[in-house]
Write a protein that holds these residues in place. Sequence first.
Motif, PDB file in Angstrom:
ATOM      1  N   TYR A   1       0.828  -1.198   0.000  1.00  0.00           N
ATOM      2  CA  TYR A   1       0.000   0.000   0.000  1.00  0.00           C
ATOM      3  C   TYR A   1       0.868   1.256   0.000  1.00  0.00           C
ATOM      4  CZ  TYR A   1      -3.221   3.633   1.350  1.00  0.00           C
ATOM      5  OH  TYR A   1      -3.938   4.791   1.386  1.00  0.00           O
ATOM      6  N   ARG A   2       1.893   1.281   0.859  1.00  0.00           N
ATOM      7  CA  ARG A   2       2.773   2.448   0.928  1.00  0.00           C
ATOM      8  C   ARG A   2       3.502   2.660  -0.406  1.00  0.00           C
ATOM      9  NH1 ARG A   2       3.716   0.150   5.944  1.00  0.00           N
ATOM     10  NH2 ARG A   2       5.730  -0.718   5.250  1.00  0.00           N
ATOM     11  N   LEU A   3       3.922   1.583  -1.021  1.00  0.00           N
ATOM     12  CA  LEU A   3       4.663   1.678  -2.283  1.00  0.00           C
ATOM     13  C   LEU A   3       3.820   2.286  -3.392  1.00  0.00           C
ATOM     14  CD1 LEU A   3       7.232   0.982  -3.912  1.00  0.00           C
ATOM     15  CD2 LEU A   3       6.200  -1.266  -4.326  1.00  0.00           C
ATOM     16  N   PHE A   4       2.574   1.855  -3.501  1.00  0.00           N
ATOM     17  CA  PHE A   4       1.736   2.306  -4.606  1.00  0.00           C
ATOM     18  C   PHE A   4       0.837   3.501  -4.286  1.00  0.00           C
ATOM     19  CE2 PHE A   4       2.853  -2.014  -5.895  1.00  0.00           C
ATOM     20  CZ  PHE A   4       3.341  -1.717  -7.158  1.00  0.00           C
ATOM     21  N   ALA A   5       0.826   3.949  -3.046  1.00  0.00           N
ATOM     22  CA  ALA A   5       0.008   5.103  -2.669  1.00  0.00           C
ATOM     23  C   ALA A   5       0.643   6.415  -3.082  1.00  0.00           C
ATOM     24  CB  ALA A   5      -0.250   5.085  -1.162  1.00  0.00           C
ATOM     25  N   GLN A   6       1.917   6.393  -3.457  1.00  0.00           N
ATOM     26  CA  GLN A   6       2.639   7.622  -3.775  1.00  0.00           C
ATOM     27  C   GLN A   6       2.216   8.208  -5.092  1.00  0.00           C
ATOM     28  OE1 GLN A   6       6.793   6.741  -3.387  1.00  0.00           O
ATOM     29  NE2 GLN A   6       6.507   5.873  -1.375  1.00  0.00           N
TER      30      GLN A   6
END
Length: 95
Positions: free
Chosen positions: A90-95
């Motif tokens: 989630y953190r990787l693709f939330a940017q």
Amino acid sequence: MALTKFGFIVTGDRFVQYQGTDNFSMKVVGVREPSEGIAAAKDMVAEGIQLIELCGGFSPVWAGKVIEAIDYKVPVGVVAYGQESIDAMYRLFAQ
């Protein structure tokens, strides 16, 4: 028959890369959207790829669409991530 031609389709950006040895080759294709994976998989089957793997960016629905589009001619697998990876993904693709 031994596996000598492997294909991997990854979501991210468009590219095509070949790697391998005299006895084994791998074609890696980058696509921007899972829908583009259908054409990539069809090309791979036409080239004699024996096994296709899809990155985790393909949902089960898109994996099924790819499998149907190639008429079940070669096995298709999907990379999956365990529960322990969900927050990091989630953190990787939330940017």
